[in-house]
Motif scaffolding. Sequence first.
Motif, PDB file in Angstrom:
ATOM      1  N   ALA A  77      26.284  70.801  26.612  1.00 43.94           N
ATOM      2  CA  ALA A  77      26.616  72.587  26.877  1.00 43.94           C
ATOM      3  C   ALA A  77      25.307  73.505  26.612  1.00 43.94           C
ATOM      4  CB  ALA A  77      27.602  73.216  25.850  1.00 43.94           C
ATOM      5  N   ILE A  78      24.520  72.916  25.609  1.00 43.62           N
ATOM      6  CA  ILE A  78      23.317  73.488  25.335  1.00 43.62           C
ATOM      7  C   ILE A  78      22.208  73.396  26.184  1.00 43.62           C
ATOM      8  CG2 ILE A  78      21.333  73.588  23.806  1.00 43.62           C
ATOM      9  CD1 ILE A  78      23.078  72.938  21.395  1.00 43.62           C
ATOM     10  N   GLY A  79      21.991  72.081  26.823  1.00 40.51           N
ATOM     11  CA  GLY A  79      21.271  71.535  28.027  1.00 40.51           C
ATOM     12  C   GLY A  79      21.800  72.580  29.246  1.00 40.51           C
ATOM     13  N   MET A  80      22.836  72.655  29.536  1.00 38.96           N
ATOM     14  CA  MET A  80      23.237  73.442  30.737  1.00 38.96           C
ATOM     15  C   MET A  80      23.130  74.966  30.679  1.00 38.96           C
ATOM     16  SD  MET A  80      26.710  71.191  32.106  1.00 38.96           S
ATOM     17  CE  MET A  80      26.462  69.406  32.391  1.00 38.96           C
TER      18      MET A  80
ATOM     19  N   VAL B 184      24.958  70.784  16.722  1.00 36.84           N
ATOM     20  CA  VAL B 184      25.116  71.465  18.081  1.00 36.84           C
ATOM     21  C   VAL B 184      25.021  73.050  17.749  1.00 36.84           C
ATOM     22  CG1 VAL B 184      26.750  72.080  19.945  1.00 36.84           C
ATOM     23  CG2 VAL B 184      26.409  69.679  19.351  1.00 36.84           C
ATOM     24  N   HIS B 185      25.715  73.637  16.921  1.00 36.94           N
ATOM     25  CA  HIS B 185      25.993  74.878  16.620  1.00 36.94           C
ATOM     26  C   HIS B 185      24.864  75.787  15.928  1.00 36.94           C
ATOM     27  CE1 HIS B 185      29.702  75.707  18.904  1.00 36.94           C
ATOM     28  NE2 HIS B 185      29.978  74.675  18.551  1.00 36.94           N
TER      29      HIS B 185
ATOM     30  N   ARG C 299      19.980  79.116  17.148  1.00 38.69           N
ATOM     31  CA  ARG C 299      18.359  79.392  17.103  1.00 38.69           C
ATOM     32  C   ARG C 299      18.038  79.595  18.477  1.00 38.69           C
ATOM     33  NH1 ARG C 299      13.990  75.607  13.674  1.00 38.69           N
ATOM     34  NH2 ARG C 299      12.252  76.447  14.851  1.00 38.69           N
ATOM     35  N   TYR C 300      18.455  78.818  19.478  1.00 39.20           N
ATOM     36  CA  TYR C 300      17.841  79.019  20.893  1.00 39.20           C
ATOM     37  C   TYR C 300      18.742  79.796  21.816  1.00 39.20           C
ATOM     38  CZ  TYR C 300      15.037  75.279  18.975  1.00 39.20           C
ATOM     39  OH  TYR C 300      13.961  74.688  18.003  1.00 39.20           O
ATOM     40  N   ASN C 301      19.592  80.611  21.278  1.00 38.99           N
ATOM     41  CA  ASN C 301      20.234  81.728  22.004  1.00 38.99           C
ATOM     42  C   ASN C 301      21.094  80.945  23.165  1.00 38.99           C
ATOM     43  OD1 ASN C 301      21.032  84.102  22.671  1.00 38.99           O
ATOM     44  ND2 ASN C 301      19.314  84.649  23.845  1.00 38.99           N
ATOM     45  N   THR C 302      21.837  79.770  23.190  1.00 39.77           N
ATOM     46  CA  THR C 302      22.520  79.137  24.097  1.00 39.77           C
ATOM     47  C   THR C 302      23.927  79.193  23.670  1.00 39.77           C
ATOM     48  OG1 THR C 302      22.114  77.122  23.196  1.00 39.77           O
ATOM     49  CG2 THR C 302      20.605  77.733  24.753  1.00 39.77           C
ATOM     50  N   PRO C 303      24.555  80.559  23.791  1.00 39.54           N
ATOM     51  CA  PRO C 303      25.874  80.585  23.441  1.00 39.54           C
ATOM     52  C   PRO C 303      26.747  80.103  24.545  1.00 39.54           C
ATOM     53  CG  PRO C 303      24.933  82.564  24.034  1.00 39.54           C
ATOM     54  CD  PRO C 303      23.858  81.815  24.064  1.00 39.54           C
TER      55      PRO C 303
ATOM     56  N   GLY D  69      26.494  77.839  12.664  1.00 33.07           N
ATOM     57  CA  GLY D  69      25.794  78.407  13.624  1.00 33.07           C
ATOM     58  C   GLY D  69      26.453  80.069  13.806  1.00 33.07           C
ATOM     59  N   ASP D  70      26.924  80.546  12.826  1.00 36.76           N
ATOM     60  CA  ASP D  70      27.628  81.879  12.692  1.00 36.76           C
ATOM     61  C   ASP D  70      28.403  81.761  14.057  1.00 36.76           C
ATOM     62  OD1 ASP D  70      28.075  84.425  11.998  1.00 36.76           O
ATOM     63  OD2 ASP D  70      26.354  85.117  13.274  1.00 36.76           O
ATOM     64  N   ALA D  71      29.151  81.011  14.635  1.00 39.35           N
ATOM     65  CA  ALA D  71      29.917  80.913  15.782  1.00 39.35           C
ATOM     66  C   ALA D  71      31.243  81.690  15.408  1.00 39.35           C
ATOM     67  CB  ALA D  71      30.068  79.541  16.476  1.00 39.35           C
ATOM     68  N   HIS D  72      31.826  82.381  16.189  1.00 42.85           N
ATOM     69  CA  HIS D  72      33.075  82.917  16.309  1.00 42.85           C
ATOM     70  C   HIS D  72      34.255  81.907  16.373  1.00 42.85           C
ATOM     71  CE1 HIS D  72      36.554  85.494  17.084  1.00 42.85           C
ATOM     72  NE2 HIS D  72      36.878  84.833  18.010  1.00 42.85           N
ATOM     73  N   SER D  73      35.093  81.744  15.392  1.00 40.89           N
ATOM     74  CA  SER D  73      35.863  80.762  15.287  1.00 40.89           C
ATOM     75  C   SER D  73      37.413  81.194  14.874  1.00 40.89           C
ATOM     76  CB  SER D  73      35.565  79.881  13.925  1.00 40.89           C
ATOM     77  OG  SER D  73      35.822  80.453  12.760  1.00 40.89           O
ATOM     78  N   MET D  74      38.322  80.256  15.784  1.00 41.26           N
ATOM     79  CA  MET D  74      39.759  80.801  15.674  1.00 41.26           C
ATOM     80  C   MET D  74      40.648  79.572  15.893  1.00 41.26           C
ATOM     81  SD  MET D  74      40.577  84.436  17.768  1.00 41.26           S
ATOM     82  CE  MET D  74      42.007  84.413  17.177  1.00 41.26           C
TER      83      MET D  74
END
Length: 585
Positions: free
Chosen positions: A441-444, A470-471, A476-480, A531-536
């Motif tokens: 997902a990061i690569g894409m 991953v997160h 860090r590389y702004n790949t949400p 990675g400070d991701a939104h989680s639910m």
Amino acid sequence: MYTTSTAFLEALQEAGVSYIFANLGSDHPSIIESLAIAKQENKKLPTLITCPHEFVALSAAHGYAQATGEPQAVIVHVECGTQNMGGAIHNAAKSRVPVLIFAGSSPYTQENELIGGRNEFIHWIQDVFDQRGIMRGYTKYDNEIRTGANVKQLVHRALQISKSDPMGPVYLMGPREAMEEKTEPVTIRKELWEPISPAALPPQNMKELTNDLLTSKKPLIVTSYLGRNAKAVNELIRLSESLAIPVIESIPHQMNFPSSHPMNCGSYWNVDKQVDLLSDADFILVLDSDVPWVPMKNKPSDNATIYYMDVDPLKEEMPLWYIPSKHFFKVDSYTALQQINDYIEEKCVINQDMVSTRWKHYSNYHNRQKKERRNLEKALNNQITPEYLTACVRELVDENTIVLNEGITNYGVISNHIEVDIPESYYGSGAGSLGWNGGAAIGMKLAHPDKTVINLTGDGSYLFSIPSTVHWMAKRYNTPFLTVIYNNQGWKAPKHSTLGVHPYGIANQNQDFHVSFDPPAKLAEIASAAGDAHSMIVKKQSDLKNALIEGLRQVKEGRSAVIDVYIPHVYSDKNEIPTEKELIK
């Protein structure tokens, strides 16, 4: 100084490499220094992406190459980093993904004879007899950099091999002394190092092939990864429409054929029943597929005429593999389909009545399948089924979306119910080592920053992906990207495998498969912490759509999101155990 490392990095830049996914170690001082000098001099080199785990580094390069066709570089630390890529090198090899991997190796001097000699304890511990041998079963090419005099030639040759069909990973290693060596710049003409040209069908076989195709009453096309070249999809549509040939996909890991097309007759994974289109077909054209069917469960008629076309039609790296076919052709599918279509249009007479009858028949088949899928997608008793979950995700997908599928036991559900129509909009790993999804997902996202990436994964595959790494990287590389976990609280695949061999065994009687993840972990919070991701966490059907909409909103605003969706428990499916009557049948 101009060193071997400087020349190595220049060669990557010249070859069109955009990113180096790196996990650096004690064997990379010369590379670190060369990168620092280049930055100071404002010299253009590939962007280095720091990867806290090598598996994720190679998975990200894998995803980037899938999305673009262009190989990227991965740098790892000696044999330890090489081994830490683990299943990711299996994935790159089996998926035929081009990537260049570079690893340092322990210095070969210890008394200060050369710059870069051994000066740390670990240099003795990490010295092994055959570091390249670790990779040899998975790479198309491996070599050692011994001097800066020809390092550029080695890099360009490695990438030439990597990008030539069948594509795949290549591996270079270099000890510190060789990489620190002063050298002279070498000029490389990139156009002299292009991959081999696409292979075409032999003209002398064209008449026989098209005659067999045109005289068949129930032709069929089977594919898995033809869509790796978007232009091949259009040629497949052209052939299917001209002769009303249905297309089915076996474990698809590309968007091969539009789901809404009337000749699309679905896909299958490890189905436990015979697919009627396959057994009824009198002519089968297999295009780019490693496992077009599993003979023990699902296979063609013995009387069917089979033609096999693939970049690797004999599967030379698979010790046990055989599908008797009238002809095997080592070809590029786009080139071969273009040849077939042009030949039919120019030189063949088509029975339009038969085509019209077939079109009506398979269009009806397509519509019945779609109706069956819609029935399966209905919500039941506030329970979230995989079918319902996929249908809800489908509502988020538009023409600017890339969907990743590592659902494993829900792989077939996702591939059938996500219903994508646009080439290069859907991907699976194409291999068997779980965890590809996160790095991919990061690569894409790096390859297509303007696209929305939606990652569909099982809970087991999510854990295998090393989500903390991953997160952290995604932030860090702004790949949400949006991750949706199909969480059945365990590994369902080993349970399926056990039931397939021992349907009435003790493990089944006692429901003792050792595959549950109880008590369940808060999987989404791993991404939140790292990675400070939104989680639910979603357990109720009534909460699902709003959670997905909010997750997508977060992603579009620049923050990754992980929605951990609870589907029926790994031990809850009593109806999957076959009855004795079903087993005999």
